[in-house]
Design an enzyme around this catalytic site. Structure first.
Site, PDB file in Angstrom:
ATOM      1  N   LYS A  55     -52.595  38.788  41.205  1.00 52.70           N
ATOM      2  CA  LYS A  55     -53.758  37.983  40.807  1.00 52.70           C
ATOM      3  C   LYS A  55     -55.046  38.785  41.003  1.00 52.70           C
ATOM      4  O   LYS A  55     -55.926  38.793  40.146  1.00 52.70           O
ATOM      5  CB  LYS A  55     -53.810  36.687  41.628  1.00 52.70           C
ATOM      6  CG  LYS A  55     -52.822  35.656  41.136  1.00 52.70           C
ATOM      7  CD  LYS A  55     -52.638  34.499  42.095  1.00 52.70           C
ATOM      8  CE  LYS A  55     -51.475  33.622  41.617  1.00 52.70           C
ATOM      9  NZ  LYS A  55     -51.035  32.631  42.586  1.00 52.70           N
ATOM     10  N   GLN A  99     -52.696  29.783  47.940  1.00 52.23           N
ATOM     11  CA  GLN A  99     -51.319  30.156  47.593  1.00 52.23           C
ATOM     12  C   GLN A  99     -50.339  29.254  48.341  1.00 52.23           C
ATOM     13  O   GLN A  99     -50.378  29.159  49.562  1.00 52.23           O
ATOM     14  CB  GLN A  99     -51.102  31.640  47.951  1.00 52.23           C
ATOM     15  CG  GLN A  99     -49.781  32.202  47.512  1.00 52.23           C
ATOM     16  CD  GLN A  99     -49.633  32.288  45.997  1.00 52.23           C
ATOM     17  OE1 GLN A  99     -50.543  32.698  45.282  1.00 52.23           O
ATOM     18  NE2 GLN A  99     -48.484  31.870  45.491  1.00 52.23           N
ATOM     19  N   ASP A 122     -56.189  25.653  40.096  1.00 54.35           N
ATOM     20  CA  ASP A 122     -54.756  25.345  40.005  1.00 54.35           C
ATOM     21  C   ASP A 122     -54.536  23.964  39.384  1.00 54.35           C
ATOM     22  O   ASP A 122     -53.416  23.624  39.010  1.00 54.35           O
ATOM     23  CB  ASP A 122     -54.130  25.364  41.409  1.00 54.35           C
ATOM     24  CG  ASP A 122     -53.216  26.567  41.599  1.00 54.35           C
ATOM     25  OD1 ASP A 122     -52.819  27.167  40.589  1.00 54.35           O
ATOM     26  OD2 ASP A 122     -52.908  26.897  42.764  1.00 54.35           O
TER      27      ASP A 122
END
Ligand code: NDP
Length: 295
Positions: A55, A99, A122
Site C-alpha cells: 500500500k 489494517q 475502507d
C-alpha cells in the site's frame, strides 16, 4: 465450447492507478493539495506487513503522501484510539486505514467507529455502510468496488442480470450485494447455511465467490457463459511441499464453462489497492470541496 475470457485485474488496476496519478497531479498543480493516506498497523502479522508495504509503495507511486504508523502488538486500545483521533484532526491526512485483523485485546468495531467517516477509505464505518445501503454518497469498501469495476468493464450495463454472491462478510459479501442492487441486478446472497448451493449458483449470470474456501465453487455449478469474479485468496500446500495461491473457484473447471473469469492471482487482488487509492483521492477532493470526475 471455447474457454472463458480472462478478466485481467493487473492491467485494469494499472490503468486505474495511472488515471488516479493524473488526478493527483491535477490537484497538486491547480489546487496545491496532495492527498494523504495514513495506514495503521498493530502487531507483526506477516501477511499484514506485506499488504502495508505494498500500500505504501503504491500510494507514493500515485503521487500521494503515505503516513505509516506501526505499533507493537501489545499497544493498549486507548492508544490506538488516540492515534486515530490525531489522524482525524490532521489536515494532511485525507484517508485512514486500520489494517485488520487487530490483536484480540482491541475491539475492531470501536476502532472502525472512531475513524472520521469522511476519511474512512475502507468504507467500514456504519455511516458509510448506511449510506451505501440507502443510496447515499458513501466511501465503498475497496474489494467489492474493484470487483464491480471489473464486472462493468466486461459486461457494460448489469441491470436485470441474476447475481449470486457467495459469502456475507461485512468486508466483501454484504457491500458487494449492495453494489449489485444499486446496478439493478437481481441479487441472491448465499452463505454457510444456504441449501443447495450448487443449484443457487447455477441460476446466476454473475457469480461472486467470497468464501475463503480453496476451489470450493465447481465448474458444474456454473451456468454456461456466466461471468465469475473470484475474490478468494487461499494459500495451499502442494504435494511437493511448495505453496500456491488459489481462489474460491476451481479455475481449471470453471474456465471451461464460464464466459469470463478473474484469475487468482491477478484478478480482484490488484483492484483492492487501486480502489484504496481511488477512495483516498475521492475523500481528499470532498474534504477540500473540489470537483472530481467520476472514476
Ligand atoms: P469471511 O470468512 O469473513 O466470510 C466468509 C463467508 O463465506 C461467510 O459469509 C460464510 O458464511 C461463507 N461461507 C463459509 N463457508 C461456506 C460454505 N461452505 N458455503 C457457503 N458459504 C460459506 O471472509 P471474507 O469475506 O473476509 O473473505 C472471503 C475471501 O476473500 C477470502 O478468501 C479472503 O482471503 C478473500 N479476500 C480477498 C481480498 C482481495 O483483495 N482480493 C480482500 C478481502 C478478502 P457464514 O456467514 O454463514 O459463516
Amino acid at each position: 465450447m471455447s474457454e472463458a475470457k480472462l478478466i485481467d485485474g493487473n492491467l485494469f488496476s494499472s490503468r486505474l492507478r495511472e488515471t488516479i496519478a493524473d488526478h493527483v497531479r491535477g490537484l497538486r498543480d491547480h489546487h496545491h493539495v496532495v492527498p494523504g493516506l495514513a495506514v495503521v498497523l498493530v502487531g507483526e502479522d506477516p501477511a499484514s506487513q506485506v499488504y502495508v508495504r505494498t500500500k505504501h509503495k503504491r500510494t507514493i507511486e500515485a503521487g500521494m503522501r503515505s503516513f505509516e504508523h506501526t505499533l507493537p502488538a501489545d499497544t493498549p486500545e486507548h492508544e490506538v484510539l488516540t492515534l486515530i483521533h490525531g489522524l482525524n484532526n490532521d489536515p494532511e491526512v485525507h484517508g485512514i486505514l486500520v489494517q485488520l485483523p487487530l490483536p484480540k485485546h482491541i475491539d475492531s468495531q470501536k476502532v472502525i467507529e472512531a475513524i472520521d467517516p469522511a476519511k474512512d477509505v475502507d468504507g467500514f464505518h456504519p455511516i458509510n455502510v448506511g449510506r451505501l445501503a440507502s443510496g447515499g454518497d458513501a466511501l465503498v469498501p475497496c474489494t467489492p468496488l474493484g470487483s464491480l469495476m471489473l464486472l462493468k468493464d466486461r459486461l457494460g450495463k448489469l441491470a436485470g442480470l441474476d447475481a449470486v454472491v457467495v459469502g456475507r462478510s461485512n468486508i466483501v459479501g454484504k457491500p458487494m450485494a449492495q453494489l449489485l442492487i444499486r446496478e439493478s441486478c437481481t441479487v441472491t446472497v448465499a452463505h454457510s447455511q444456504t441449501r443447495d448451493l450448487p443449484g443457487v449458483v447455477r441460476r446466476a449470470d454473475i457469480v461472486i465467490a467470497a468464501v475463503g474456501k480453496p476451489e470450493m465453487v465447481r465448474g458444474d455449478w456454473l451456468k454456461p457463459g456466466c461471468t465469475v469474479i473470484d475474490v478468494g485468496i487461499n494459500r495451499i500446500e502442494l504435494p511437493d511441499g511448495g505453496k500456491k495461491l488459489v481462489g474460491d473457484v476451481n479455475f481449471a473447471e470453471a474456465v471451461k464453462v464460464a464466459g469470463a473469469i478473474t484469475p487468482v492471482p491477478g484478478g480482484v487482488g490488484p483492484m483492492t489497492i487501486a480502489c484504496l487509492l481511488r477512495n483516498t483521492l475521492v475523500a481528499c477532493a470532498r474534504q477540500h470541496r473540489l470537483p472530481l470526475k467520476d472514476i
